[in-house]
Design an enzyme around this catalytic site. Structure first.
Site, PDB file in Angstrom:
ATOM      1  N   ASP A 215     -12.555 -37.810  -1.468  1.00 38.48           N
ATOM      2  CA  ASP A 215     -13.600 -36.950  -2.009  1.00 38.48           C
ATOM      3  C   ASP A 215     -14.111 -37.464  -3.354  1.00 38.48           C
ATOM      4  O   ASP A 215     -13.657 -38.495  -3.858  1.00 38.48           O
ATOM      5  CB  ASP A 215     -13.022 -35.518  -2.116  1.00 38.48           C
ATOM      6  CG  ASP A 215     -14.017 -34.461  -1.686  1.00 38.48           C
ATOM      7  OD1 ASP A 215     -15.221 -34.685  -1.866  1.00 38.48           O
ATOM      8  OD2 ASP A 215     -13.586 -33.401  -1.202  1.00 38.48           O
TER       9      ASP A 215
ATOM     10  N   TRP B 102     -20.783 -37.255  -0.292  1.00 40.84           N
ATOM     11  CA  TRP B 102     -21.909 -36.345   0.020  1.00 40.84           C
ATOM     12  C   TRP B 102     -23.275 -37.037  -0.047  1.00 40.84           C
ATOM     13  O   TRP B 102     -24.313 -36.372  -0.171  1.00 40.84           O
ATOM     14  CB  TRP B 102     -21.917 -35.128  -0.933  1.00 40.84           C
ATOM     15  CG  TRP B 102     -20.569 -34.631  -1.329  1.00 40.84           C
ATOM     16  CD1 TRP B 102     -19.603 -34.164  -0.469  1.00 40.84           C
ATOM     17  CD2 TRP B 102     -20.000 -34.551  -2.641  1.00 40.84           C
ATOM     18  NE1 TRP B 102     -18.482 -33.799  -1.177  1.00 40.84           N
ATOM     19  CE2 TRP B 102     -18.709 -34.018  -2.512  1.00 40.84           C
ATOM     20  CE3 TRP B 102     -20.478 -34.878  -3.925  1.00 40.84           C
ATOM     21  CZ2 TRP B 102     -17.858 -33.809  -3.595  1.00 40.84           C
ATOM     22  CZ3 TRP B 102     -19.643 -34.672  -5.018  1.00 40.84           C
ATOM     23  CH2 TRP B 102     -18.355 -34.150  -4.843  1.00 40.84           C
ATOM     24  N   GLY B 103     -23.288 -38.373   0.000  1.00 38.71           N
ATOM     25  CA  GLY B 103     -24.569 -39.090  -0.014  1.00 38.71           C
ATOM     26  C   GLY B 103     -25.244 -39.123  -1.374  1.00 38.71           C
ATOM     27  O   GLY B 103     -26.414 -39.479  -1.472  1.00 38.71           O
TER      28      GLY B 103
ATOM     29  N   ASP C  62     -21.884 -30.196   1.815  1.00 37.09           N
ATOM     30  CA  ASP C  62     -20.912 -29.442   2.621  1.00 37.09           C
ATOM     31  C   ASP C  62     -21.591 -28.499   3.614  1.00 37.09           C
ATOM     32  O   ASP C  62     -22.535 -27.785   3.272  1.00 37.09           O
ATOM     33  CB  ASP C  62     -20.019 -28.588   1.705  1.00 37.09           C
ATOM     34  CG  ASP C  62     -18.957 -29.435   1.019  1.00 37.09           C
ATOM     35  OD1 ASP C  62     -19.040 -30.674   1.078  1.00 37.09           O
ATOM     36  OD2 ASP C  62     -18.037 -28.836   0.429  1.00 37.09           O
TER      37      ASP C  62
HETATM   38  C1  GLA Z   1     -15.428 -31.082  -0.918  1.00 32.55           C
HETATM   39  C2  GLA Z   1     -15.629 -31.731   0.455  1.00 32.55           C
HETATM   40  C3  GLA Z   1     -15.174 -30.770   1.535  1.00 32.55           C
HETATM   41  C4  GLA Z   1     -13.706 -30.404   1.334  1.00 32.55           C
HETATM   42  C5  GLA Z   1     -13.512 -29.818  -0.060  1.00 32.55           C
HETATM   43  C6  GLA Z   1     -12.050 -29.634  -0.401  1.00 32.55           C
HETATM   44  O1  GLA Z   1     -16.292 -29.997  -1.097  1.00 32.55           O
HETATM   45  O2  GLA Z   1     -16.967 -32.103   0.637  1.00 32.55           O
HETATM   46  O3  GLA Z   1     -15.353 -31.358   2.819  1.00 32.55           O
HETATM   47  O4  GLA Z   1     -12.908 -31.539   1.509  1.00 32.55           O
HETATM   48  O5  GLA Z   1     -14.070 -30.655  -1.069  1.00 32.55           O
HETATM   49  O6  GLA Z   1     -11.848 -29.122  -1.694  1.00 32.55           O
END
Ligand code: GLA
Length: 378
Positions: free
Chosen positions: A126, A161-162, A183
């Site tokens: 992440d 997330w791009g 997300d």
């Molecule tokens: C981010 C990621 C999610 C998830 C959460 C966990 O938001 O994009 O997919 O893994 O963190 O905290």
């Protein structure tokens, strides 16, 4: 390690969030086998954020929370492997994960070695709490290098997330898949938003490093960690159709111990999964798109399959029923080609006949139709 088709599996985040433990994870492994998901191709079982203690040990190693995972992570990995599945875990490129647990910034090689020691096969990585002056472009490369040198094949699932122009550099890092969207939450608006955000990025998707449109919400029914409202069965089918057709990894997010027959039918449609997993992995291309009041209403897409077939995806993001029309000439068929398309409806499991001039299909509001066409003499 080269990943040739989009990875398939299950991830704990969408339904369980921080509410994870060894018993539940083992039950998920059992369910992946008993429900037929494993045999349908879903291979990775991934524990997301919130699995560790808040402190590293005296050697700087991450420690699994003994209350949640009393037997330790190696035991969980062994159990998952004993079911013929692969085991995935989660960390982050900052000082803390998104849920504020210790994370891998400056510990990349130590953590990669720990994951390898535990028998991890997949790392979701992440992008929260990055120190200033440390761009993701550098930090994802650090972990990519650490994983490539940890002595075990570990699939690197980059989750930034791009953002930060990542389509420009993500493939430098050794990532095998990368989150090309923000997300997801469990409602139609989110599915629509992620679909539209993905369209300009489709050209970057390909073998070796797949665009990950985020985990599936199919079957969540508004329950669980990202269960904000829920979707109709039709909307879940559309969500799955788009993710599968666009070649996204398919990581299930619902509670697979308790799936309805409708959910199972969506997640395990063999012909739809075969489009997602086509070995040639060619990119989809748009053949017809209609905008209403400057918003994309519906679109028709094609994808060439390895065996010469053409997969067709008709997606209706609007609130009205539509009847998209595909002109065979747009695919180089009909006319003097002497060729036509013998079309099969993948959700209905029905052959629809042979079409040489045009093909029209009704697509309900928020609906999707998937077809596979075989080229035959007209
Ligand atoms: C981010 C990621 C999610 C998830 C959460 C966990 O938001 O994009 O997919 O893994 O963190 O905290």
């Amino acid at each position: 390690m080269i990943v040739k088709t989009p990875p398939l599996g299950w991830n704990s985040w969408n339904t369980f969030g921080h509410n994870i433990n060894e018993t539940m994870i083992k039950e998920m492994a059992d369910a992946m086998v008993e429900t037929g998901l494993r045999d349908a191709g879903y291979e990775y079982l991934v524990i997301d954020d919130c699995w560790s203690l808040h402190e590293r040990d005296e050697n700087g190693k991450l420690v699994a929370d003994p209350e949640k995972f009393p037997g330790g992570m190696k035991a969980v990995a062994d159990y998952v492997h004993s079911k013929g599945l692969k085991f995935g875990m989660y960390s982050c490129d900052g000082t803390m994960t998104c849920a504020r647990y210790p994370s891998s910034f400056d510990y990349e090689f130590i953590d990669a070695a720990t994951f390898a020691e535990w028998g991890v096969d997949f790392l979701k990585y992440d992008n929260c709490n990055r120190p200033v002056n440390y761009p993701g472009r550098l930090l994802y490369k650090r972990m990519g290098l650490a994983l490539a040198n940890c002595g075990r094949d570990i699939l690197f699932s980059a989750c930034n997330w791009g953002v930060d122009n990542s389509p420009e550099w993500i493939k430098e890092t050794g990532a095998h898949m990368w989150r090309s969207t923000g997300d997801i939450v469990d409602n139609w608006q989110s599915i629509k938003d992620l679909t539209l955000a993905q369209l300009p990025l489709l050209k970057t998707n390909g073998q070796g490093c797949f665009n990950d449109m985020d985990m599936l919400v199919v079957g969540m029914g508004g329950k669980g960690n990202v269960g904000v409202g829920g979707c109709t069965v039709e909307e879940y089918r559309t969500h799955f159709s788009i993710w599968a057709f666009f070649g996204s990894p398919l990581m299930i997010g619902c509670d697979i111990r308790d799936m309805s027959e409708e959910t199972k039918a969506i997640l395990m449609n063999k012909e739809v999964l075969a489009v997602n997993q086509d070995p040639a992995y060619r990119q989809p291309f748009e053949i017809n798109t209609v905008h209403w009041a400057s918003e994309l209403a519906w679109s028709a897409w094609a994808r060439f399959m390895e065996n010469g077939d053409i997969a067709l995806g008709f997606f209706n993001l609007s609130d009205h029923n539509t009847n998209p029309c595909l002109a065979m000439a747009d695919l180089g068929l009909g006319g003097r080609s002497g060729k036509a398309l013998k079309i099969r409806d993948l959700w209905a499991g029905e052959d629809l006949g042979t079409f040489k001039d045009q093909f029209v299909a009704n697509v309900p509001a928020h609906g999707a139709r998937l077809f596979r066409g075989q080229i035959v003499d007209a």
